[in-house]
Structures are given as C-alpha cells and as structure tokens.
Design a protein around this motif. Structure first.
Motif, short mmCIF file in Angstrom:
data_model
loop_
_atom_site.label_atom_id
_atom_site.label_comp_id
_atom_site.label_asym_id
_atom_site.label_seq_id
_atom_site.Cartn_x
_atom_site.Cartn_y
_atom_site.Cartn_z
N ARG A 108 36.88 67.34 33.19
CA ARG A 108 37.67 66.40 33.61
C ARG A 108 37.45 65.34 33.50
O ARG A 108 36.78 64.70 32.99
N ILE A 109 38.49 64.56 32.95
CA ILE A 109 38.64 63.33 31.94
C ILE A 109 39.20 62.51 33.19
O ILE A 109 41.10 62.46 33.18
N LEU A 110 38.82 61.78 33.17
CA LEU A 110 40.04 60.42 33.60
C LEU A 110 40.66 59.11 32.85
O LEU A 110 40.61 58.79 32.25
N MET A 111 42.34 59.56 33.24
CA MET A 111 43.19 58.33 32.31
C MET A 111 43.77 57.27 33.41
O MET A 111 44.50 57.69 33.79
N PRO A 112 43.80 56.18 32.96
CA PRO A 112 44.81 55.42 33.87
C PRO A 112 45.40 55.22 33.51
O PRO A 112 46.13 55.94 31.98
N GLN A 113 46.96 55.20 34.08
CA GLN A 113 47.97 55.04 33.92
C GLN A 113 48.83 53.67 32.81
O GLN A 113 49.11 53.68 32.38
N ASP A 158 33.81 59.06 43.29
CA ASP A 158 32.04 58.25 42.99
C ASP A 158 31.48 59.46 42.90
O ASP A 158 31.93 60.56 44.27
N GLY A 159 29.84 60.07 42.20
CA GLY A 159 29.39 60.81 42.66
C GLY A 159 30.30 62.70 42.05
O GLY A 159 29.44 63.37 42.03
N GLN A 160 31.40 62.23 41.61
CA GLN A 160 31.55 63.46 41.29
C GLN A 160 31.47 64.08 39.53
O GLN A 160 31.12 63.08 39.13
N ASP A 161 31.35 65.53 39.25
CA ASP A 161 31.72 65.28 37.84
C ASP A 161 32.45 64.91 36.59
O ASP A 161 33.95 66.11 36.86
N ILE A 162 32.55 64.26 36.08
CA ILE A 162 33.49 63.51 35.88
C ILE A 162 33.44 63.45 33.89
O ILE A 162 32.53 63.35 33.65
N THR A 163 33.86 64.35 33.23
CA THR A 163 32.90 64.48 32.14
C THR A 163 33.26 62.82 30.93
O THR A 163 32.55 62.22 30.47
N ALA A 164 34.32 61.89 31.50
CA ALA A 164 34.93 61.14 30.29
C ALA A 164 35.34 60.31 31.24
O ALA A 164 36.89 60.65 31.77
N LEU A 165 35.14 58.91 31.00
CA LEU A 165 36.71 58.15 31.49
C LEU A 165 37.35 57.30 30.00
O LEU A 165 36.86 56.70 29.49
N VAL A 166 39.09 57.59 30.17
CA VAL A 166 39.48 56.14 29.03
C VAL A 166 39.94 55.66 29.41
O VAL A 166 40.24 55.28 30.69
N ILE A 167 40.09 54.56 28.43
CA ILE A 167 39.55 52.71 29.15
C ILE A 167 40.37 51.99 27.77
O ILE A 167 39.59 52.35 26.61
N GLN A 168 41.69 51.53 28.23
CA GLN A 168 42.64 50.70 26.64
C GLN A 168 42.84 49.98 26.74
O GLN A 168 42.84 48.71 28.21
N GLN A 169 42.19 49.18 25.51
CA GLN A 169 41.68 47.29 26.06
C GLN A 169 42.17 47.05 25.00
O GLN A 169 42.16 47.70 23.61
N PRO A 170 43.51 45.69 24.87
CA PRO A 170 44.36 45.80 25.74
C PRO A 170 45.36 47.37 26.40
O PRO A 170 45.42 47.81 25.42
N ASN A 171 45.29 46.84 27.65
CA ASN A 171 46.37 48.27 28.30
C ASN A 171 47.15 48.31 27.23
O ASN A 171 47.77 47.52 26.55
N LEU A 218 31.37 60.07 30.37
CA LEU A 218 31.22 59.35 28.83
C LEU A 218 32.48 58.12 29.10
O LEU A 218 33.24 58.25 29.98
N VAL A 219 32.46 57.21 28.31
CA VAL A 219 32.98 56.51 28.47
C VAL A 219 33.96 56.58 26.70
O VAL A 219 33.08 56.16 25.72
N ILE A 220 35.51 56.59 26.45
CA ILE A 220 35.80 56.76 25.64
C ILE A 220 36.88 55.58 25.35
O ILE A 220 37.59 55.47 26.63
N ALA A 221 36.61 54.39 24.21
CA ALA A 221 37.77 53.47 24.64
C ALA A 221 38.56 53.79 23.70
O ALA A 221 38.04 53.94 23.28
#
Ligand SMILES: Cc1ncc(COP(=O)(O)O)c(C=O)c1O
Ligand SMILES: Cc1ncc(COP(=O)(O)O)c(C=O)c1O
Lengths: 418, 457, 418, 457
Positions: free
Chosen positions: B155-160, B202-215, B236-239
């Motif tokens: 599972r990978i979280l991606m901000p809109q 919170d507390g879930q099995d998330i493989t990675a969070l993607v963060i774009q900077q600047p978005n 994990l964090v993917i920037a």
C-alpha cells in the motif's frame, strides 16, 4: 598526443570560485527568500564544484576525449547497432523554437512539432505493418513494458484473466524476462534448436490456457531469421496467446519483411538503433510501440491525431479521454520528444528506398564479414545459416586449443580501437 | 541511401567474397510470401537541404514569445557551454559504457554526477539516471516494496498534491504488480497536505508514503511532520523533489529526524531544454542500505591491474542483463546524455549559481502572483508559501483565456480543470529567473485586457 | 587512449563514393549544363575526396584531437593572449538569422546586426579614448595597414608629401615593418634601452621632416610599460609625425590607461586577443581601428551610423559617399562580421567593471608568475620592471652554464602540455 | 568579471608572493595623470542569460525569408556536419600552428585544404588562406608585381566586369605602392570583356591582366582568348574565380595554352554562411615557380626525427615574422577556421556534390531569369551565357522595388545604379541550389505585382 587521466571535477574546485557569467542577479538583493519558513530551508549548501567556466569546459572536453564513440571509432556491435548519427538530425532537432516549446504550451503553438510526430507514427506503421503507433515509451525496455501491458489488458478486457504467462526463448535479451516480471507475469523459457530457430516442439508443449503471449525477435538474438515464424505464430494464436516482437533492431528486415505480416500483434522499436538517434553514452533511447487492430484500444497515451478543420488540418494529442481503455501514461509528458524528432529527420532523409537499403547493406556487410572471418579461420556458430545484420562466432575451439577465450579476443580488439 | 559508403565495386567484391549473386540472395531464408515489395506509406527520401528547410519552417510555426507554464518542466537559462560540450561526438555518439576501457569519459562523468546528486538530495548513493521524473516515481514505488521486507501490504500513500501525471504513471507501471495506491486529500485553503490526514492510517501496514516538495501547486509541504509520521508508522518515505529548489530547501536526507529512504524527481531543470517534453531524465538517490534494490546503472571508482584509478559500472547483479527476470527493473538504456548535460550545468552553476537561480525563480513567481492578483477577478488560490509556482483563481473558464493569451504570444499557465475540478477556474502559473519585471507586467496587462474585454462583451 | 596519426583524407577516398545526403538533386536530370559553351567547361573533375559522411566526420574529429587548444590546454603566451572563448559568444553569433543574412540585403532587415556593430564601435571608442572607430579591418595586420594608410593620407591631404618614413622600435612585431613597406613607406628602426623603454635620444635623432609616424605598442613587446610615453609623443608630434599604437593586445591596460590619452593618433585592436574571439587555429581575427579627430575623415569604410527618424532610431552604413577622403575599402563587404559579433557579446558580458578587471588580473597573473619563476631560479630580462600582462625571462645563463637554450625549455614544456 | 577564476584568497596569496599590497600597485609605472578612473561609455556587464535574450531579439529582427542576392557572396546549403566539427573546441580555440607538436590537427587540415584547392583551380600550390576574396586580389596584384621581374610598369589591367568592390579594395591596398590600375570596357550587349579591347595595349609593358570568371554580371568571359593575349604580350594573368563554378568550368590552370599565373577568389561559397559579410576567406593558388612570392602561410609534409610523417609550416622566410619589412605581405592571422569549414565542406560534397551544386545553381538562375523576363517591363540585360547570376533591366528605379520586396520577405537582388550607372535601372540577381521552382515563382509574382501596382498608381 597522449591524453592523460583527468582529475575529478571536485579536485579543480576552490571555495568561492564561480563561472560568474552564469549567475543570475539576485532579485531581492539577497539569496535567502524571506517568504519561506526557516524550518523548510537548507542548512548547508550542497557540495557542488566551484570552478570557472574555462575550468568546466576544459575538464569536460578532456573527459570526452577519453571515450570511444562512433565519431571516432568503429563499433562492430550486433543488436546494439551503432550507426552514424547524422549531424543534421541533431542540429535540426535543436532549433531554438523546438527547444523552447513547453510540453504543456497550447497545441496551437506546437503544430510544427505535432506534424512531425504524426508523420513519424505513419512511417513507423508503414515499416512494421501495424495499424497503430504510440511514441511515448522512452526506451526499448519501456516499449516492452507497454507491449506486455497491452497484451495483459487485452486478455483482461475479454475476461480472460487466467493468462499470466509470458514465453521467452532462452537467448532473449535480458529486458524481455525483466519486463514480464514487471508486468506481474510468470516467465516460461523455451530453448532454441541447433540451427538457431525456436524449438517448435518445445513451444507446442509450452503454450496453453495460461499463455498470455510470447516475446520473440526475428532475426533472433542469435543472428538468424526464424524460418518457421508463420507456424510459430499459428501455434501461439491458436493457444489464445499474442505475439510480441522485440524490434529493438530492425536493421536486418527494414523494408524486406514486416512484423505485422509475420503475425505479430505488437512490437516495440528502438529508434536509437534502427533510426540512428544517438546512444549518448547510454541514452536517451526511444521505444515506440506498434500494434495491430486487436490492441489498438489499449495503446499508451498520448498519441497524435490529425483532424480536418474548415481552415485546414490540425494536429492534437489523444489522451485517456479519447482512449479510455489505454494502459495509461508512461512518462511525465509525451516521451522523448527530441529523440523522436531526430528519428523523424533521419527517416525523411532515408525515404522508402533508403530504408530498404538499410537492410540490404546491413545484410551485405554482416555476411561479408562472416565470410572473411571464416576465411581467416574462425567458426560460425550457425555455419549453415545466413547472417542477418549480425552473426555469432564461436571461440570454443580457440578456448580449448589455445586457451584464448572470447573475452580475450574482445579485449584485445579494444586495444586496436574496436 | 544517404549514409551508405558502398560503391558498386565494393558491392560486387563483397558479393563475390560471400559467394552469392545479388544482395537479394541474402534474404532467401525469409518465406517468399512475406517479402515486402515497396514501402508504400513512406515518402521518397529527401536530401539534407530539403529536410532542413521543412524543419526550419515547422520550428518557425511553433515560436512562442513568453512562457509561464511550469507544472513539472521549467524554463531556466542553460549556459551555452552545456550543450556545446554535451553534443561533442565523443559523448553524443558513444555507446553504453559496458566496456570500461572505451568509456572512461562517460564513466567519470556519471561518477561526478552521482556525487553531485547525492549531495544535493542529502543521500548516500545515486544511480546514473532513469527515464524521467514520472517513471522514476514508479520505479521508486517498486523499489520501496522490494526494500521494505517487513511490509506485506504494497500500500502506497500518495497526496493529491502530487503531480497528477506522476500518479497516473505510477499506476500504469507499478500498478501491474498489484500495488494499492491511496490518495491523501489536501487542505483547500493552504494547498498543502494536512499531516492530520495521515491519522486515518495510524498503525496500519503502509509500505511507503510519497511526499512531493514543492508540491504540484508550488506549495511547500510540512515535510518534517510527514516524514516523522511515516517513520513512526514503519512506512518508507519516497521524496519527489525539484532539483533546483534543493539549492535552498532542506534536502530529503534531512527531512524529519533522519531523512527519507528514496529520493526521485525530474532532472530537466538542470540544463535540459523544455523541448516539448523530452528527452529529460529522472534522478534517484537512496540510502546505502537500499542500494541493492535500486534500479538502473551505478558507477564506482576502482583501480586497474596497474593500480591506476579508473571507473566502472558496479553492482550490476541488480540489472536485467545479468539478473533477467529477477532484476530490480527492466531498465537498460537510460538518459545518459541528459545526465551529461546536467553534470555540466551543475558544475557551471555551482552552489552559488544554483541558489541564485532558485531564489530568483522564487522571487519572480511571488512577483507574478502579486501582479496577477491585482487584476480584478483574479486571486491567489492558496495561502501557504510557494516555491516557484502558484495557483490563481480566475473568474471565467481558463480554456478561452489561455487561447487568447497564446494568440498574443504568451503561454499563460496550466488549466487545472481536468485534474482538480474542485478548484473551479484555476491556473497553475510559474516564473523563473528567465522572466523580468517587464515580462511579468506584460503578462498581467494582457490577462487584464482579456478579462476586461470579456466583461465588456 | 593514444590517438594514432590519422591518414590523409585522400587515403580514405574511393571512386564513386559520396556523402549522398549532401547531393542536391540534379535539376535538369543532367549535371552538365547545356547553356554553357563546351570550351569553357572543365575536362576532368577536380581531385576532391570521395568519402561517406561518417568517414568525413570521423576523419576530421580525429584530426581535431591532435591539436592543443584553449579548451584542452593552457597556453602561457604573451602578446598572442589565448583566453577562454565563451561558448555563448559562438552560439549567439551563430543564431540562424545572423548566419542567413546576406551582406547586401536591405538595411531594413539588418537593424539588429547593425545595432550591435554601432554599440561595438562606441565601446571601442570608450576603451581607447579615440573619437572614431572602423570595424572593417580583418586582422591586426590589416588594421595596421589601415592606420598607416590614414597617416599617409593625412599628410598628403595637407600637401605634406615628403613624409615617407615610419619609425619602429627594433623589438616591434613583424607586421609593423611589413605594413610600413606595404604602404610604400621607408622604415627606420630605433633601439630600446636596457630597461626596455624606447631610447629617447635615438628617437630624437630619428625624427625629422621625413617622419610620417612611429609605430609603438605600450606596454611594449618586451612586456614593460613605456614610462616616457608623453615625452615620446611630444617629440614625434613636434617633428610633424603621427603616433600609431599597435593595440594587438590591450589586456595590460584595459580600463587603466587609454592610448588616446597617451597621445596616440591611431590604434588598431586585435579583437581576437583582447576581446576573446577565437584564434581558430590561425584566424579569423579582427583588427578594428580607432582614430582621433585628425584622422576621422580618412577612416576605412563602411562604418555604422545611427540616425534619428520620426519612427525611432535607424542604423545605416556610411560609405565612400559619406567619407570622400576615406582610404577606401579593405574587404569585399564590411569585414569579419561574425568575429565582431562575438567580440560585442563578450564586451557586453564584461561590462565596464569587467573590462578593468581584465587588466587587473592579467597584471596580477603575469607578475605572480614572474615572481614564482624568479623564485625558482630564472632570470627576468628586466628585473627592475613590473611585468605588464607578459614578461621576458632570459635563458642566457642557462645556455652558457648548462647548454640548455630557450628553445629547449619551450619544447620540453610542450611535452608537459603547455 | 565573468571569466575570472580568482577567489579573494587566491588574490591575497598572489599579491603576497609578488610582494605588493594591492593590484593597483602593479600599475605604478603608468604616469598618474594618465590613469583612467571609470570606463564611462561602456555599459555595465550582463550575465549570459541577459545577453542571450538581447541577441535573440536582435537576430529575430533581421529575419528574411528568401534571398536572391549574390554579388560576391552566395547562399548555399551547408551540411550540418561542417560547423558541428569546425566549432569543436580543438579547432575553434586552437592557436596559430607555429608549434607543430601542438598543432598536427590544424596542420594536416591545411595540407588537405591546399591539395583540394590546387586541384580545383588546376594550379600547383596553394596557401593556407587570405582574409577574403577582395583583399586576396590586392595581394595577388602585389605578388604579380614582385613575381614579374621583367616588367617595370606596375600596370595592371582590370576589366570593368570585375567586381567593383574588388577593384576598390585593390586600389586601397595595392595602390599605395604606386601601381597603376587601368580598366577595360565591356561589351554592352554581351556583358563580357571583349578580347579586342586589349588590342589597345598590344606590345606595351603590362605587368598583369586580371580576369574574373564568371564576371560580376554572372556572364562567362572568353578566358582562353584573354589569357593568350596576356601570354603573347608578356603579362601575367591573375584569375579571380568562384570556387563552386570550378566544379564545372575550366580551371584557370588550363586557361589559354598553359594556364594563368595566380588564382584567387572568395572562399565563402564553400561552406561559409553569409553572415552579413564575414568572416569569409580568400584562397590563392599559383605555379610552383612563383611560390616564394606568395603571401600567407603554407604547410608542407615532412618526417620527424623518428621518421614519423607529420606536417609543418614551410617557406616561412616569405613571412613577416621572419622577414619583417621585406616580407611578401604583412599578413599574419588569416582565416583558418573558415578554411577548416571549407575543407570539411569540400570533403562532404566531393566532386559529384560540388558539380551538382554548381549545375543546380546554374539551372535555377536560368529559371529565375526566364521567370523574371516574363514580367512586363523586365528583361534580361545581357545576351551571353551566365553561370549563377544575371542582370535584369527593369522599368523603374530599383531602390523602391527592393524596399517593397523586402517588406514581403524577399531580398530581391543588388541595385547596379551606383557602380554601373550606364546600365540604367538594373538588378543583379542570383539563385542557387537552395531555391526551388515555388521560390522563383513567388519572387516573380511579387515583383510582377509590385510593378503593376506601381503602373496603376
Ligand atoms: C534485443 C533487445 N531488446 C531490448 C533492448 C532494450 O532496449 P533499451 O535499452 O532501449 O531499453 C535491447 C537493447 O538494449 C535489445 O538489444
Ligand atoms: C603586437 C602585435 N601586433 C600585430 C599583430 C598582428 O595581428 P594579426 O595577426 O591579427 O594580423 C600581432 C599578432 O599576431 C601582435 O602580437
């Protein structure tokens, strides 16, 4: 003149030195923008080199001289054909207006570029015998990915969800199996016969309801033309699978025989091999894909369409909206535009006769070289076969008799500038 | 055939040596039924002069005076030396550096590039380039799933607020292996990802969070908080970062308490022309601990048998030509020549130059946003600080406005209607160091006159 | 990698081979035009090479690698300063529109180019302290010719026809005496003193009613500044002669002291030394001339003028019609336009502060190098003097004590890449 | 200072080593009264980005769609490879090849160039280039006077059909040594020099006769007859030729019975862009017997101490740096880079290509002259065959016509009023292989519509 090794750029660096003509003026008199919160700012500057413009030019010019390249050397490579990269392809693709155009600028200000892309699609259809072409894949491997993804999308769209196996010959290029894996497929390898052709009996055993497709290249990576290709195609199609043509290199068949006519459903082409865009020391490439009718709805976007309007023809990008079943996007914009322009220019210079001659003279050169090397006492791996645009010599005998391996030959050739 | 050296005499001699009568005989293994007669559909060949003329005419048609579009590709000044050197035959026409003996120039270039990118992103190791920023993110997702041994969810979280095309490309490429991409909402007022949006996971099995900077909106994200959340929750964090901005902004290697895991992004701003979308290049850096999961080529420094220093491809067991179906990626050809341009660009700019480019781009964008906001009916859409892009809301559909601006020689920005319908009539605009006050005033004046003409009508 | 010698291009040639993309189509189907009488036609084709495009590219690329150049090596030359040739100067001067413009195309379609030339004239006036500049001379030597020709025209216009002698110091650059001869003048050489300055007593004896002028460079070719320059100027002017400044190299004085202020009447400048246009392996150069009021009417044409019109300013060429006393034309059109553009671009990047720093850092480098080499045990030719942008070491001692000459040192330095 | 590598620390250390306090101290030998404070009149410096923008804008202003002017500078297609290689740093930024060890690339290039030019002109020996065609003729005149030991007159005959600028330049440069230039009239109907015009000089002491082929009107001269007259009368012959035309036309080495003495001309047509007039290059070839009178550099083939072949400057005793006041010319810097371009051009074109360029230029010019002559009020002025230029008579002053054409993007030719008032309203026009039938028709249509509009008014 012996070009000595060149220092690492950081060894030329001195704190505070700069290529000052390249520094933009500080807009607000200060390089630290005040509107950005401090906790988002960098504490220490990055360790980039600090050199003068001349130091940079000299360093990188000297580095360049440490390379072999087509412009200085002959590369007798097979699959990764290294042919002359015409200077005009580069200078015309780099006309200031082409370079300055933003990919998201209005299409009204990109008609010149789009017309080139449209015509390139048409020419690639003509040489492959396919009915649709998408230019977006950025290298051969991405073209393969697009191709296998389309095969999978096709089966899924028909509800044929059990097909998850891709067949590849043992000699296939490494990207073939790697692609199958990336597409979530299982791999099934089949051997080649002693004459270099696919072992048809093994293939018959391998196909079945699990078969999504087969990835072939023809002439194969062994340098010989798969003579029973129509039979191979029939076997795979009858089993419900599709045929993928690894067209990394079309030099052996350009204008002589077309993958579409052989029965292939999808193909990718390395424009950096057949259509002479530069290798650039490892890239960029371009892996345009062509498909037959079955796979048309699944092509990756964007694709250029030509439309007739009252005031003349106009070109525009087709997107997911136009192709709702598309496998989607593979790049941030539309692929390696500048590489595509170079391929387009090359193809316009070649024209239809020139393209046929590519295959004719590739075959002539390869078979001549084979004849001469056999004459010099080397052994062909497939002595009964014609060479295509490449061929394999086997050094087995030399290794046994003289203890000199193929690697030794290759390295010694480098000393002579090959 | 324009590039063919064979004379008729050559051809004859070669055929004799082979022992065939004609070139046609060499194709006798191809079933006769399949042989192509003529290539209809391909026009007749042209000489270089004729093709040059066609290309000049087409280029001329595409001329655009002023560009204010960013959205993933940025117009920066490119020092003339960059492409003068990059297009030298020895770089341009060189093969992939498999043979170290024949490729020391390219290999040292990659090594220097890797050093620069590692420092710029604050990470330990860099590869030699990927295709582009968008596909680079897809590779980063694949890599994260491989690297994160303990996570089984994919599972990978991606901000809109992440570039919508990047999200699409990640789905096209990495989606085939069954990954689940889940999107995080953004703050409608600030234009940034609310760290609180993560609470739901919170507390879930998330493989990675993607963060774009600047978005994608140009807005700065609260990267420290987001990174810390991921660490706490074992993701994990993917920037995804803009390399120019890193001259000023905190590098991903320092986000949160001990930095991110994978950094990727679009390398185009580093000396690569806009060029209708490519060729660009993707960059990727990571921690040493993940290096064996990294896709693409990596160059290392070594010594040869005589003890002389040299460079060579390393850790090749990750790659498809060795590992085939078990490789970290199918990537083979990458974007070497663009990486070459970027290395020369970074060298010419240096830390001072890159910081000035970043600061000037930031300042010009603020100036642009302020100038546009003075037009009646136009306002800045988001309140949080931006880097070198921003969203403006206008009072009519952007499509026609952009067409009218184009007719006046201005590429006025990106219409956000398709990807962010909830924003209404909104334009994403950008100004870099290439724009001066007159350019900005000209854009504002034209936009103002288009708006008032429309109101009058 | 050791670049081997490269064959002569003719050794690559084969009858009938061609770079076919470069062949224009035969317009009338036949290459022999029928409208030209046979006795005016050539019987045999010229012996030009017959090679493919790749062969040509490879040959000339390899040849290039046999050269030293600024982009690869450091040239510690004095007078012929080799400084970095900014890549932007080349790429901007080669914008397609500049390249495509015919020299006789209407001035309405050359305003962009003419504006650059006008501003270049103005900047050159500012740095030399002269009141007129003509850009037409195509190298330093042609600038000298223009200068001496103007001196002669000046005397003739005053009816002062006996003046036919040009004085040059013994150490003058070879082009100075050669130019005087080309202008139909007699030569008179004067010695330099032990401190490098002109021997003023010898000068006093040399001047007279036969003196047309003197050619000097300051700092001299011995690398030292002529301290008594105002006295020299007075002596020559009082004798009725004019002073010519050989400004081949202004690096030592740019923005520090101006030839016009020293009393010179005319100057030429090698834009390929001071203003960083490329040496190109021997050219092209550019030898713009500047004059004071006395010589204004005699300047070579064309010269760019700025005119105010109702609709804005306009630039145009002044010709013989505008300057009836001009010494005339020196080139087929207007001189080395592209070189002038490069110099213009360089000067705009330098700007007024940058130009002063040219002299400052040239002086710093030369004096530093002198100090270091003296520290290493070498002897300065003029140990009491400051170095300008260059200096002379004397190897007399080494030749006597060690039998190693200046030539030996120079050749050995080449082995080290200098 | 944009190109200065010195850091403040470098500067300090260097001043200490010299033993002075400031850089200013290094200028203490210059009389204080003469020291400049600030360089008024020079604008402040700009960075590369700013200058680029100015230059792009100025270039844009000079754009012209179609060019039909020749008159000494000819628009030909230049293969992209020519300048891609010529501008390689190793050629572009190389010094004069005085040090053979450091200049083998340039020296071999010159050697190859000399071989090609000798063959093209049919002569025995070539130099390494002069400034341009016009000044090259001046040098040829000076050379002829030196070479012709028996002639004492320094009288040089120049046909009026010789490029008027060349005549002026010869006077400016060679006139100072007291040479006498005398002009030969041309045939008003044919546009060529009548061999009979020479009868007036029979038996006189004439140092040299200049012959331009094709002449300034594009018309072909009777070079054999003219050359034979000179031989009979003991005059040397200087040929001024267009190098493109020599692919088809009889080379000067074969004119008359045994050829001419000196050949010179403008090298621009061989791969050098029009570029507002320069840099071009002059070529010069001659007979071996005159080589010691030739101006400029010459390269020879030799072997080094180890017997390895190599190239070096030769016969330097002719040159100013050795011979000073007694040199054959003051020329030092020549046009090396343009010679480089020409050598690459000639190599890429080869004998076939150059012949096709010449033939196509000839054919297009004939097509153009025919198309223009179909316009009422326009006619071909001269009856004799032309190569790739021609004169047309029109029925109104060319000045306004050319302005009107320019406004339509056409450079329509050269107004001959100034140099040849006797021709009335006449234009010199040119078409090369770069023009196609549509271009020619477009010119004819525009000229026709301008003429008829004027008639209507
Ligand atoms: C047969 C074959 N298939 C696929 C590829 C992959 O192409 P690319 O390197 O452009 O990804 C190559 C070339 O490397 C190849 O030779
Ligand atoms: C002092 C001096 N004067 C004159 C010249 C002649 O200049 P050019 O070579 O451009 O003709 C030179 C350079 O060669 C020089 O150094």
């Amino acid at each position: 003149m012996n070009t000595p090794r060149e220092k690492i750029i950081f060894e030329h660096s001195r704190p505070g030195r700069a290529a000052s003509a390249q520094l933009p003026d500080a807009v607000q008199g200060d390089a630290r923008p005040m509107t950005i919160p401090a906790h988002l700012l960098r504490a220490d500057p990055p360790a980039l080199p600090e050199v003068s413009e001349l130091q940079a030019v000299r360093h990188f010019t000297r580095l360049s001289q440490l390379n072999f390249s087509i412009d200085t050397h002959f590369y007798p490579l097979g699959s990764c054909t290294m042919k002359y990269n015409p200077k005009a392809c580069n200078s015309l693709a780099m006309l200031p207006e082409f370079l300055a155009r933003h990919p998201l600028a209005p299409e009204s200000h990109g008609q010149g570029f789009l017309e080139c892309m449209y015509e390139l699609q048409e020419m690639l259809k003509a040489v492959t015998g396919m009915v649709g072409v998408s230019l977006t894949p950025m290298a051969g491997a991405q073209g393969e990915l697009a191709g296998v993804a389309m095969i999978m999308a096709y089966h899924r769209a028909r509800g044929d969800t059990a097909r998850d196996e891709i067949i590849v010959p043992q000699a296939a290029h490494g990207t073939n199996p790697a692609t199958a894996t990336m597409c979530g497929c299982k791999l099934r390898e089949i051997p080649c016969g002693p004459d270099g052709d696919v072992d048809v009996e093994a293939l018959k055993k391998a196909v079945g309801p699990q078969t999504a497709g087969i990835m072939l290249t023809n002439p194969s990576t062994l340098g010989v033309f798969e003579r029973r290709i129509l039979e191979v195609a029939r076997i795979v199609h009858e089993a419900g699978g599709l045929l993928y043509y690894d067209g990394a290199n079309l030099n052996a068949i350009l204008g002589k025989v077309r993958p579409g006519d052989m029965g292939f459903d999808v193909i990718h082409m390395n424009l950096h091999k057949t259509f002479s865009t530069p290798h650039g020391g490892g890239g960029p490439g371009s892996g345009a894909v062509g498909v037959n009718k079955r796979l048309l709805p699944f092509m990756p976007v964007p694709i250029v369409a030509r439309e007739q309007h009252a005031d003349g023809e106009r070109f525009r990008w087709l997107t997911e909206k136009d192709l709702p079943q598309s496998i989607g996007r593979l790049s941030g914009f539309m692929g390696n535009a500048g590489v595509l322009l170079r391929a387009y220019i090359y193809m316009r210079m070649l024209g239809r006769e020139g393209m046929q001659r590519v295959a004719e003279y590739a075959a002539l050169n390869a078979n001549y070289m084979l004849a001469r090397l056999r004459g010099a006492g080397f052994d062909a791996a497939y002595p009964q076969r014609r060479a295509s645009h490449e061929f394999i010599l086997t050094m087995r005998r030399q290794a046994k008799e003289l203890g000199v391996t193929a690697m030794d030959f290759a390295k010694r050739l480098l000393d002579y500038g090959f | 055939m324009p590039f063919n050296p064979h004379t008729p005499a050559d051809e004859r001699a070669m055929l004799d040596a082979i022992g065939v009568r004609s070139i046609d005989d060499l194709f006798d293994e191809i079933p006769a039924s399949l042989r192509v007669k003529a290539l209809e559909g391909v026009p007749a060949g042209l000489n270089e002069m004729e093709v040059s003329r066609i290309m000049h005419e087409r280029a001329e048609r595409d001329r655009m005076a002023l560009n204010f579009v960013g959205a993933g590709a940025y117009e920066h000044h490119i020092p003339a030396a960059v492409w003068a050197i990059t297009t030298r035959g020895e770089f341009y026409s060189a093969y992939t550096p498999y043979q170290a003996e024949a490729s020391q120039g390219t290999l040292q270039m990659i090594y220097e590039y890797q050093s620069m990118m590692a420092s710029l992103t604050g990470m330990e190791v860099s590869n030699a380039s990927l295709y582009d920023g968008a596909s680079g993110l897809a590779e980063a997702c694949l890599m994260a799933v491989r690297a994160h041994r303990r996570s089984r969810s994919a599972r990978i979280l991606m901000p809109q607020t992440l570039n919508p095309t990047y999200r699409r490309v990640a789905r096209s490429i990495a989606g085939m292996q069954g990954f689940k991409f889940e999107e995080l909402p953004y703050d409608a007022e600030g234009g940034h990802t609310l760290p609180e949006a993560l609470n739901a996971y919170d507390g879930q099995d998330i493989t990675a969070l993607v963060i774009q900077q600047p978005n994608f909106f140009g807005v700065l994200e609260e990267v420290d908080e987001l990174t810390r959340w991921a660490r706490r929750n074992g993701a994990l964090v993917i920037a995804v970062v803009n390399p120019t901005s890193l001259a000023l902004l905190k590098p991903p290697g320092k986000w949160g308490d001990d930095g991110v895991d994978i950094v990727c992004g679009e390398g185009q701003p580093l000396g690569v022309p806009l060029s209708s979308g490519g060729p660009y290049f993707g960059f990727m850096t990571t921690r040493m601990e993940h290096v064996r999961q990294m896709p693409g080529r990596i160059v290392g420094r070594t010594v040869d048998l005589d003890g002389k220093p040299g460079f060579t491809l390393t850790l090749q067991a990750r790659e498809q030509h060795i590992r085939r179906g078990k490789a970290t990626s199918n990537i083979c050809t990458n974007q070497g020549l663009l990486m070459t341009a970027a290395t020369i660009y970074l060298t010419l700019l240096g830390p001072q130059g890159l910081a000035r480019v970043a600061a000037a781009s930031h300042a010009r964008t603020q100036e642009l946003l302020a100038a546009l906001a003075r037009i009646p009916g136009v306002r800045r859409r988001f309140s949080r600080p931006t880097f070198h892009e921003g969203v403006v809301a206008i009072d009519r559909p952007p499509g026609a406005v952009l067409e009218a601006l184009a007719a006046r020689g201005i590429a006025g920005g990106l219409d956000l209607a398709e990807s962010y319908p909830e924003l209404g009539n909104a334009l994403l605009v950008c100004a870099t160091e290439t724009k001066n006050t007159q350019d900005i005033e000209r854009y504002a004046a034209e936009l103002g006159s288009i708006a008032s003409a429309a109101r009058a009508a």
